[in-house]
Design a protein around this motif. Structure first.
Motif, PDB file in Angstrom:
ATOM      1  N   SER A  28     -91.635  12.621  74.603  1.00  0.00           N
ATOM      2  CA  SER A  28     -90.267  13.006  74.273  1.00  0.00           C
ATOM      3  C   SER A  28     -89.574  13.651  75.463  1.00  0.00           C
ATOM      4  CB  SER A  28     -90.271  14.000  73.096  1.00  0.00           C
ATOM      5  OG  SER A  28     -89.026  14.645  72.982  1.00  0.00           O
ATOM      6  N   PRO A  29     -88.477  13.057  75.953  1.00  0.00           N
ATOM      7  CA  PRO A  29     -87.728  13.699  77.043  1.00  0.00           C
ATOM      8  C   PRO A  29     -87.211  15.080  76.666  1.00  0.00           C
ATOM      9  CG  PRO A  29     -87.063  11.401  76.799  1.00  0.00           C
ATOM     10  CD  PRO A  29     -87.919  11.733  75.616  1.00  0.00           C
ATOM     11  N   GLY A  30     -86.786  15.243  75.408  1.00  0.00           N
ATOM     12  CA  GLY A  30     -86.286  16.538  74.975  1.00  0.00           C
ATOM     13  C   GLY A  30     -87.365  17.605  74.986  1.00  0.00           C
ATOM     14  N   ALA A  31     -88.573  17.235  74.577  1.00  0.00           N
ATOM     15  CA  ALA A  31     -89.681  18.190  74.615  1.00  0.00           C
ATOM     16  C   ALA A  31     -90.000  18.577  76.053  1.00  0.00           C
ATOM     17  CB  ALA A  31     -90.915  17.598  73.939  1.00  0.00           C
ATOM     18  N   LEU A  32     -89.992  17.603  76.949  1.00  0.00           N
ATOM     19  CA  LEU A  32     -90.291  17.899  78.354  1.00  0.00           C
ATOM     20  C   LEU A  32     -89.270  18.849  78.959  1.00  0.00           C
ATOM     21  CD1 LEU A  32     -91.366  14.349  79.564  1.00  0.00           C
ATOM     22  CD2 LEU A  32     -92.845  16.358  79.362  1.00  0.00           C
ATOM     23  N   GLU A  33     -88.004  18.666  78.618  1.00  0.00           N
ATOM     24  CA  GLU A  33     -86.984  19.574  79.138  1.00  0.00           C
ATOM     25  C   GLU A  33     -87.187  20.981  78.594  1.00  0.00           C
ATOM     26  OE1 GLU A  33     -84.061  21.267  81.186  1.00  0.00           O
ATOM     27  OE2 GLU A  33     -84.883  19.255  81.499  1.00  0.00           O
ATOM     28  N   THR A  34     -87.538  21.100  77.324  1.00  0.00           N
ATOM     29  CA  THR A  34     -87.820  22.411  76.738  1.00  0.00           C
ATOM     30  C   THR A  34     -89.024  23.057  77.405  1.00  0.00           C
ATOM     31  OG1 THR A  34     -86.916  21.678  74.605  1.00  0.00           O
ATOM     32  CG2 THR A  34     -88.326  23.627  74.583  1.00  0.00           C
ATOM     33  N   ALA A  35     -90.086  22.280  77.613  1.00  0.00           N
ATOM     34  CA  ALA A  35     -91.295  22.809  78.252  1.00  0.00           C
ATOM     35  C   ALA A  35     -91.000  23.270  79.678  1.00  0.00           C
ATOM     36  CB  ALA A  35     -92.392  21.752  78.252  1.00  0.00           C
ATOM     37  N   ARG A  36     -90.189  22.496  80.392  1.00  0.00           N
ATOM     38  CA  ARG A  36     -89.842  22.875  81.771  1.00  0.00           C
ATOM     39  C   ARG A  36     -89.085  24.205  81.788  1.00  0.00           C
ATOM     40  NH1 ARG A  36     -87.534  18.591  82.827  1.00  0.00           N
ATOM     41  NH2 ARG A  36     -89.195  17.509  83.952  1.00  0.00           N
ATOM     42  N   ARG A  37     -88.139  24.355  80.878  1.00  0.00           N
ATOM     43  CA  ARG A  37     -87.390  25.617  80.804  1.00  0.00           C
ATOM     44  C   ARG A  37     -88.323  26.780  80.489  1.00  0.00           C
ATOM     45  NH1 ARG A  37     -83.920  23.062  77.171  1.00  0.00           N
ATOM     46  NH2 ARG A  37     -84.343  24.710  75.665  1.00  0.00           N
ATOM     47  N   ASN A  38     -89.273  26.549  79.586  1.00  0.00           N
ATOM     48  CA  ASN A  38     -90.209  27.619  79.215  1.00  0.00           C
ATOM     49  C   ASN A  38     -91.120  27.992  80.374  1.00  0.00           C
ATOM     50  OD1 ASN A  38     -89.384  28.167  76.547  1.00  0.00           O
ATOM     51  ND2 ASN A  38     -90.500  26.397  75.772  1.00  0.00           N
ATOM     52  N   ALA A  39     -91.515  27.009  81.155  1.00  0.00           N
ATOM     53  CA  ALA A  39     -92.364  27.306  82.309  1.00  0.00           C
ATOM     54  C   ALA A  39     -91.637  28.208  83.292  1.00  0.00           C
ATOM     55  CB  ALA A  39     -92.795  26.007  82.987  1.00  0.00           C
ATOM     56  N   TRP A  40     -90.394  27.890  83.600  1.00  0.00           N
ATOM     57  CA  TRP A  40     -89.630  28.724  84.535  1.00  0.00           C
ATOM     58  C   TRP A  40     -89.324  30.086  83.930  1.00  0.00           C
ATOM     59  CZ3 TRP A  40     -89.340  28.068  89.515  1.00  0.00           C
ATOM     60  CH2 TRP A  40     -89.512  26.797  90.054  1.00  0.00           C
ATOM     61  N   ALA A  41     -89.006  30.129  82.645  1.00  0.00           N
ATOM     62  CA  ALA A  41     -88.680  31.407  82.003  1.00  0.00           C
ATOM     63  C   ALA A  41     -89.873  32.357  81.995  1.00  0.00           C
ATOM     64  CB  ALA A  41     -88.192  31.167  80.570  1.00  0.00           C
ATOM     65  N   ASN A  42     -91.075  31.789  81.993  1.00  0.00           N
ATOM     66  CA  ASN A  42     -92.277  32.613  81.945  1.00  0.00           C
ATOM     67  C   ASN A  42     -92.985  32.715  83.289  1.00  0.00           C
ATOM     68  OD1 ASN A  42     -92.742  33.580  79.079  1.00  0.00           O
ATOM     69  ND2 ASN A  42     -92.393  31.401  78.711  1.00  0.00           N
ATOM     70  N   GLY A  43     -92.278  32.364  84.352  1.00  0.00           N
ATOM     71  CA  GLY A  43     -92.770  32.642  85.697  1.00  0.00           C
ATOM     72  C   GLY A  43     -93.793  31.689  86.258  1.00  0.00           C
ATOM     73  N   VAL A  44     -93.967  30.506  85.639  1.00  0.00           N
ATOM     74  CA  VAL A  44     -94.961  29.559  86.159  1.00  0.00           C
ATOM     75  C   VAL A  44     -94.339  28.206  86.502  1.00  0.00           C
ATOM     76  CG1 VAL A  44     -96.867  30.689  84.937  1.00  0.00           C
ATOM     77  CG2 VAL A  44     -95.650  28.788  83.836  1.00  0.00           C
ATOM     78  N   GLY A  45     -93.029  28.173  86.600  1.00  0.00           N
ATOM     79  CA  GLY A  45     -92.356  26.913  86.874  1.00  0.00           C
ATOM     80  C   GLY A  45     -92.739  26.295  88.200  1.00  0.00           C
ATOM     81  N   ASP A  46     -93.044  27.136  89.192  1.00  0.00           N
ATOM     82  CA  ASP A  46     -93.403  26.617  90.516  1.00  0.00           C
ATOM     83  C   ASP A  46     -94.820  26.079  90.568  1.00  0.00           C
ATOM     84  OD1 ASP A  46     -94.516  29.116  90.177  1.00  0.00           O
ATOM     85  OD2 ASP A  46     -94.219  29.742  92.261  1.00  0.00           O
ATOM     86  N   ARG A  47     -95.575  26.246  89.494  1.00  0.00           N
ATOM     87  CA  ARG A  47     -96.941  25.718  89.454  1.00  0.00           C
ATOM     88  C   ARG A  47     -97.106  24.668  88.356  1.00  0.00           C
ATOM     89  NH1 ARG A  47    -100.667  29.328  87.960  1.00  0.00           N
ATOM     90  NH2 ARG A  47     -99.315  31.078  87.414  1.00  0.00           N
ATOM     91  N   SER A  48     -96.006  24.092  87.902  1.00  0.00           N
ATOM     92  CA  SER A  48     -96.080  23.123  86.818  1.00  0.00           C
ATOM     93  C   SER A  48     -95.184  21.917  87.100  1.00  0.00           C
ATOM     94  CB  SER A  48     -95.676  23.772  85.487  1.00  0.00           C
ATOM     95  OG  SER A  48     -94.381  24.326  85.577  1.00  0.00           O
ATOM     96  N   LEU A  49     -95.638  20.759  86.655  1.00  0.00           N
ATOM     97  CA  LEU A  49     -94.882  19.523  86.711  1.00  0.00           C
ATOM     98  C   LEU A  49     -94.891  18.921  85.311  1.00  0.00           C
ATOM     99  CD1 LEU A  49     -96.295  17.928  89.985  1.00  0.00           C
ATOM    100  CD2 LEU A  49     -94.035  18.973  89.696  1.00  0.00           C
ATOM    101  N   PHE A  50     -93.904  18.061  85.036  1.00  0.00           N
ATOM    102  CA  PHE A  50     -93.815  17.469  83.711  1.00  0.00           C
ATOM    103  C   PHE A  50     -93.529  15.975  83.848  1.00  0.00           C
ATOM    104  CE2 PHE A  50     -92.959  21.926  83.301  1.00  0.00           C
ATOM    105  CZ  PHE A  50     -93.763  22.277  82.225  1.00  0.00           C
ATOM    106  N   ALA A  51     -94.211  15.191  83.016  1.00  0.00           N
ATOM    107  CA  ALA A  51     -94.133  13.742  83.142  1.00  0.00           C
ATOM    108  C   ALA A  51     -93.961  13.083  81.777  1.00  0.00           C
ATOM    109  CB  ALA A  51     -95.388  13.198  83.820  1.00  0.00           C
ATOM    110  N   LEU A  52     -93.099  12.068  81.743  1.00  0.00           N
ATOM    111  CA  LEU A  52     -92.889  11.275  80.537  1.00  0.00           C
ATOM    112  C   LEU A  52     -93.926  10.159  80.500  1.00  0.00           C
ATOM    113  CD1 LEU A  52     -90.858  10.836  78.120  1.00  0.00           C
ATOM    114  CD2 LEU A  52     -89.759   9.133  79.591  1.00  0.00           C
TER     115      LEU A  52
END
Length: 282
Positions: A147-171
């Motif tokens: 789900s593209p929508g789920a991936l966008e939500t997960a990406r936002r959550n990663a950055w909001a919780n300080g781990v966005g720079d160590r995470s990637l997301f793939a469809l």
């Protein structure tokens, strides 16, 4: 105009009369969200009147709750592993039982400072991936979802919780678009058998995304896919940890044996039900 305290009492009474067992906590969370105030403000300033906009928003929240929409979806957020997670229509509401996966993985890792590479299949809100990255400061992670929508939500959550720079997301449909090998794979896949879905609680069947619930005719199809890919995706000795339904432990043991994976732990949730199966690639 209603005061904060009066609004809280009225909403609690309304939900109690409607038969909600969690009326008190539901009312509190909805009032805090509608007024956009911390819990302390409700205690220290209970007599402040609601503005017309606040009263209108709280009324809308009340209507949604009376229609059995989960509180977390109404307020748009749920706590998991002590961290806040934004939700969307494409994601499950993170549940306490799923923390069993995080606990199990952390217990089985010999070194939390290791530079691990992990993947989370069916990442949804990203709660498992983000919680683990929060606890494993040298790890990096890939969140995979259809789900593209789920991936966008997960990406936002990663950055909001300080781990966005160590995470990637793939469809991707499971691992179809994923290459390489991982030290750790986690997943909370859909595991409800298709015929059971119409019998689920109203709050689940009407508000959780079907894509995140339906595990096929027997609820095991996503496990077959993940375990079939495990030898390709895991490094030798790599760990695979999946959430399971309360009655699926024996089936997972059989599937793991068929795929040459070693069961290292079957962990139970707070209700005492099997909730996580952890396996290693020999």
């Amino acid at each position: 105009m209603l005061t904060r305290a009066q609004a809280l009492r009225n909403l609690r009474q309304t939900l109690m009369e409607a038969g909600f067992e969690t009326a008190a906590i539901d009312a509190r969370l909805l009032v805090l969200s509608a007024l956009d105030i911390p819990a302390t403000a409700l205690i220290t300033n209970p007599d402040i009147p609601l503005t017309p906009a606040e009263a209108e928003l709280l009324a809308a929240f009340t209507r949604r709750r009376l229609a059995h929409e989960p509180v977390a979806r109404i307020v748009g957020e749920r706590e998991f592993w002590g961290l806040p997670f934004a939700l969307s229509a494409e994601t499950l509401v993170p549940r306490p039982d799923t923390e069993t996966v995080v606990e199990t993985v952390l217990e089985l890792l010999p070194d939390r400072q290791a530079p691990l590479l992990m993947a989370d299949f069916g990442t949804g809100s990203g709660c498992i991936l983000v919680a683990l990255l929060h606890e494993l400061p040298q790890a990096t992670g890939l969140g995979v979802d259809l789900s593209p929508g789920a991936l966008e939500t997960a990406r936002r959550n990663a950055w909001a919780n300080g781990v966005g720079d160590r995470s990637l997301f793939a469809l991707s449909h499971w691992a179809d678009a994923v290459t390489g090998q991982f030290d750790l794979i986690v997943s909370n896949p859909p595991y409800i058998a298709s015929p059971v879905i119409p019998t689920l609680d109203r709050e689940v069947r009407e508000h959780d995304p079907l894509l995140a619930l339906d595990g096929g005719p027997d609820g095991l199809e996503p496990y077959r896919i993940l375990l079939d890919e495990a030898r390709r995706l895991l490094v030798p000795g790599g760990l695979l940890a999946v959430e399971i339904g309360y009655d699926q432990a024996e089936e997972l043991k059989t599937l793991a044996a068929e795929k040459g994976l070693e069961i290292v732990e079957i962990a139970h949730d707070l209700s005492g039900n099997p909730r996580c199966v952890a396996m290693r690639r020999p």
